[in-house]
Design a protein around this motif. Structure first.
Motif, PDB file in Angstrom:
ATOM      1  N   GLY A 186      28.482  42.271  41.078  1.00 34.12           N
ATOM      2  CA  GLY A 186      29.793  42.730  40.661  1.00 34.12           C
ATOM      3  C   GLY A 186      30.783  41.611  40.417  1.00 34.12           C
ATOM      4  N   VAL A 187      31.938  42.020  39.903  1.00 27.75           N
ATOM      5  CA  VAL A 187      33.068  41.130  39.659  1.00 27.75           C
ATOM      6  C   VAL A 187      34.251  41.663  40.457  1.00 27.75           C
ATOM      7  N   VAL A 188      34.867  40.792  41.263  1.00 27.21           N
ATOM      8  CA  VAL A 188      36.101  41.156  41.959  1.00 27.21           C
ATOM      9  C   VAL A 188      37.257  40.568  41.161  1.00 27.21           C
ATOM     10  N   LEU A 189      38.212  41.399  40.816  1.00 25.81           N
ATOM     11  CA  LEU A 189      39.294  40.956  39.937  1.00 25.81           C
ATOM     12  C   LEU A 189      40.650  41.391  40.472  1.00 25.81           C
ATOM     13  N   GLY A 190      41.676  40.659  40.029  1.00 23.77           N
ATOM     14  CA  GLY A 190      43.031  40.949  40.465  1.00 23.77           C
ATOM     15  C   GLY A 190      43.913  41.440  39.333  1.00 23.77           C
ATOM     16  N   GLY A 246      43.278  36.271  48.265  1.00 23.44           N
ATOM     17  CA  GLY A 246      44.397  36.430  47.334  1.00 23.44           C
ATOM     18  C   GLY A 246      44.677  37.872  47.004  1.00 23.44           C
ATOM     19  N   ASP A 247      44.964  38.123  45.721  1.00 21.42           N
ATOM     20  CA  ASP A 247      45.335  39.472  45.286  1.00 21.42           C
ATOM     21  C   ASP A 247      44.186  40.191  44.579  1.00 21.42           C
ATOM     22  N   LEU A 248      42.948  39.742  44.787  1.00 15.70           N
ATOM     23  CA  LEU A 248      41.806  40.413  44.178  1.00 15.70           C
ATOM     24  C   LEU A 248      41.660  41.806  44.792  1.00 15.70           C
ATOM     25  N   SER A 249      41.677  42.812  43.955  1.00 19.20           N
ATOM     26  CA  SER A 249      41.846  44.176  44.470  1.00 19.20           C
ATOM     27  C   SER A 249      40.881  45.207  43.900  1.00 19.20           C
ATOM     28  N   HIS A 250      40.154  44.886  42.832  1.00 21.09           N
ATOM     29  CA  HIS A 250      39.275  45.858  42.188  1.00 21.09           C
ATOM     30  C   HIS A 250      37.886  45.250  41.990  1.00 21.09           C
ATOM     31  N   VAL A 251      36.890  46.123  41.945  1.00 21.41           N
ATOM     32  CA  VAL A 251      35.507  45.678  41.808  1.00 21.41           C
ATOM     33  C   VAL A 251      34.854  46.396  40.637  1.00 21.41           C
ATOM     34  N   PHE A 252      34.279  45.613  39.725  1.00 20.49           N
ATOM     35  CA  PHE A 252      33.432  46.149  38.664  1.00 20.49           C
ATOM     36  C   PHE A 252      31.994  45.878  39.077  1.00 20.49           C
ATOM     37  N   PHE A 253      31.212  46.940  39.283  1.00 19.91           N
ATOM     38  CA  PHE A 253      29.848  46.790  39.775  1.00 19.91           C
ATOM     39  C   PHE A 253      28.860  46.584  38.627  1.00 19.91           C
ATOM     40  N   THR A 254      27.907  45.671  38.892  1.00 16.71           N
ATOM     41  CA  THR A 254      26.816  45.411  37.954  1.00 16.71           C
ATOM     42  C   THR A 254      25.492  45.573  38.704  1.00 16.71           C
ATOM     43  N   ASN A 255      24.400  45.264  38.025  1.00 16.66           N
ATOM     44  CA  ASN A 255      23.087  45.364  38.659  1.00 16.66           C
ATOM     45  C   ASN A 255      22.625  44.047  39.274  1.00 16.66           C
ATOM     46  N   GLY A 256      23.360  42.983  39.058  1.00 17.81           N
ATOM     47  CA  GLY A 256      22.970  41.693  39.604  1.00 17.81           C
ATOM     48  C   GLY A 256      23.942  40.614  39.206  1.00 17.81           C
ATOM     49  N   SER A 279      32.955  54.014  46.229  1.00 17.49           N
ATOM     50  CA  SER A 279      34.361  53.795  46.578  1.00 17.49           C
ATOM     51  C   SER A 279      34.497  52.972  47.854  1.00 17.49           C
ATOM     52  N   GLU A 280      33.670  53.288  48.853  1.00 19.90           N
ATOM     53  CA  GLU A 280      33.769  52.554  50.114  1.00 19.90           C
ATOM     54  C   GLU A 280      33.313  51.108  49.942  1.00 19.90           C
ATOM     55  N   ALA A 281      32.248  50.888  49.184  1.00 17.44           N
ATOM     56  CA  ALA A 281      31.790  49.519  48.934  1.00 17.44           C
ATOM     57  C   ALA A 281      32.874  48.711  48.241  1.00 17.44           C
ATOM     58  N   ALA A 282      33.529  49.306  47.232  1.00 15.97           N
ATOM     59  CA  ALA A 282      34.597  48.604  46.513  1.00 15.97           C
ATOM     60  C   ALA A 282      35.758  48.274  47.445  1.00 15.97           C
ATOM     61  N   ARG A 283      36.142  49.232  48.280  1.00 16.85           N
ATOM     62  CA  ARG A 283      37.253  48.987  49.214  1.00 16.85           C
ATOM     63  C   ARG A 283      36.915  47.864  50.190  1.00 16.85           C
ATOM     64  N   LEU A 284      35.719  47.895  50.761  1.00 18.73           N
ATOM     65  CA  LEU A 284      35.334  46.869  51.724  1.00 18.73           C
ATOM     66  C   LEU A 284      35.302  45.482  51.083  1.00 18.73           C
ATOM     67  N   ILE A 285      34.741  45.386  49.876  1.00 19.12           N
ATOM     68  CA  ILE A 285      34.651  44.091  49.189  1.00 19.12           C
ATOM     69  C   ILE A 285      36.042  43.585  48.821  1.00 19.12           C
ATOM     70  N   VAL A 331      43.830  40.328  35.403  1.00 19.52           N
ATOM     71  CA  VAL A 331      42.772  40.881  34.567  1.00 19.52           C
ATOM     72  C   VAL A 331      42.856  42.404  34.535  1.00 19.52           C
ATOM     73  N   TYR A 332      43.117  43.010  35.671  1.00 17.46           N
ATOM     74  CA  TYR A 332      43.176  44.475  35.734  1.00 17.46           C
ATOM     75  C   TYR A 332      44.212  45.041  34.766  1.00 17.46           C
ATOM     76  N   GLU A 333      45.396  44.428  34.723  1.00 20.16           N
ATOM     77  CA  GLU A 333      46.476  44.968  33.893  1.00 20.16           C
ATOM     78  C   GLU A 333      46.140  44.891  32.404  1.00 20.16           C
TER      79      GLU A 333
END
Length: 445
Positions: A283-287, A99-109, A87-93, A290-292
């Protein structure tokens, strides 16, 4: 006498991107900061940052301590649970993203990040085509290698359908016969606009590009180019994916390289420098756009190790250490005050240096046989005897204790972001000496 580690490697390890019987890998046993050493006590200044991912250097104490602390508390947990490190890693990233990028989908690379960014773009738009550049590298899994524009794609074809290629800007070898960076940007954008037209904008889900092209040349986009791509995408309802796997987290002196041009993509992919690869993470940072799409329906994708606690703890420690140590500011200063003027002098001194380009601690020295014709020191995708000149340049660096990064006819200057100014200068001195080898192959006047 070979060590047990070397014997076991040769007997059992299958290495990536390699002809297996041709290998004799150095066995690395330790590292600190910008240095690593092998089992025979040979020390190397790491001018490759391993694979341009070791931004905070070897064994950064805060990152190591964070991994140890997280391991003592909880080594792993399924991605369906919440976890403080994740959660903290996602918030910091998300806080660092433009812009309005607000969520993170984590991957392995990084390769998985690009796979999922493309999947998200196709599902969010209902379209199937992806525009990708010829001079690019996006990863080695099936979809990502299809997106990739360099020759590593060739043996893996046919692969994912729907990928259409375009030429990005490359002022030194302009595919548009441009005479200035401004003209290169203008013509590259006109070319991309025509690709949109010929492919049918209504069929295109996304444009994916490396903000600063990495392995395929460290190609810094001319001012105005990224803003122009953003405008084209907006005009046609196409998503913009910026691959920041190599260029992000300090490498260009910014959290994300797009910040330099004040452009906000719809999706950013990252990996490498987010935690210097201490534990695999991307990871992917998305706004919202895409989130909606997946707010009320399930996203059809996931990974067992998405948001792995050890990797995320390392990312949190890395980001906080970068802030406290002023890494971005430091990298910008070293790039402009040390690397740029030194490479300019190398270009003056060595006839084989055709071009130098870059920013931050992300630079390329392009070597040629003839400055007038710009003939490459070795042919495109050279192998065997044809690659000998570049192999000799790399060997000359290693002989003086600098581990280089080379690709085709280029020597890249990509040391860890924590490299001292003294070590950086000494490493450039070694490169200066090694370029005498390249000069021996020069055939121009």
């Amino acid at each position: 006498m070979t060590s047990q580690a070397f014997q076991d490697d040769r007997a059992h390890v299958f290495h990536s991107w390699s002809a297996q019987r041709a290998l004799a890998p150095a066995v690395v046993v330790g590292g600190e900061g910008a240095w690593f050493w092998t089992e025979d006590d040979t020390r190397y200044l790491d001018f490759s940052s391993q694979l341009v991912n070791l931004n905070m250097g070897h064994q950064h104490p805060r990152v190591v301590a964070a991994i140890q602390e997280q391991a003592a508390a909880l080594c792993t947990v399924a991605p369906s649970f919440g976890n403080a490190a994740r959660s903290e890693a996602a918030r910091l990233i998300a806080d660092l993203a433009p812009g309005d990028l607000s969520h993170v989908f984590f991957t392995n690379g990084g390769t998985e990040a690009n796979e999922h960014a493309v999947r998200m773009a196709r599902l969010a738009t209902g379209r199937h085509k992806i525009l990708a550049a010829y001079r690019s590298y996006h990863g080695a899994t099936t979809g990502s290698i299809t997106l990739t524009g360099d020759p590593r794609r060739w043996p893996n074809e046919p692969a994912m359908p729907g990928v259409v290629r375009f030429f990005g800007p490359y002022p030194y070898r302009s595919p548009f016969h441009a005479e200035s960076e401004a003209q290169e940007s203008e013509r590259a954008l006109a070319h991309l606009d025509e690709v949109f037209t010929l492919e049918g904008p209504q069929t295109i889900a996304a444009v994916i590009l490396e903000t600063v092209v990495g392995t395929n040349g460290i190609l810094v986009p001319p001012d105005g180019y990224l803003a122009g791509v953003r405008e084209l995408c907006d005009r046609h309802g196409v998503l913009l994916i910026c691959d920041e796997v190599m260029s992000g987290f300090g490498r260009c002196g910014e959290w994300f390289a797009v910040d330099r041009w004040n452009v906000a993509p719809d999706l950013i992919t990252f990996a490498k420098g987010v935690n210097s690869g201490y534990v695999p993470l991307g990871g992917v940072v998305l706004g919202p756009r895409v989130y909606e799409t997946f707010a009320e329906r399930a996203y059809p994708g996931g990974l067992t190790y998405s948001g792995h606690p050890l990797a995320c703890a390392a990312a949190v420690a890395t980001i906080n250490a970068m802030k406290d140590e002023g890494i971005n500011e430091r990298v910008r200063r070293l790039g402009e005050e040390v690397v740029r003027p030194r490479l300019a002098k190398l270009q003056e001194r060595h006839p084989s240096v055709g071009d130098v380009r870059g920013l931050g601690l992300f630079w390329a020295i392009e070597l040629v046989k003839d400055r007038a014709t710009r003939e490459m020191l070795v042919p495109y995708n050279a192998a065997g005897e044809a690659a000998k000149p570049m192999l000799e340049v790399a060997a000359a660096c290693k002989a003086q204790g600098v581990w280089p990064f080379t690709h085709f006819n280029r020597l890249h200057v990509v040391p860890p972001c924590v490299t001292t100014e003294k070590d950086l200068s000494n490493g450039l001195d070694v490169i200066d000496d090694a370029l005498d080898v390249a000069d021996r192959y020069y055939t121009g006047s």
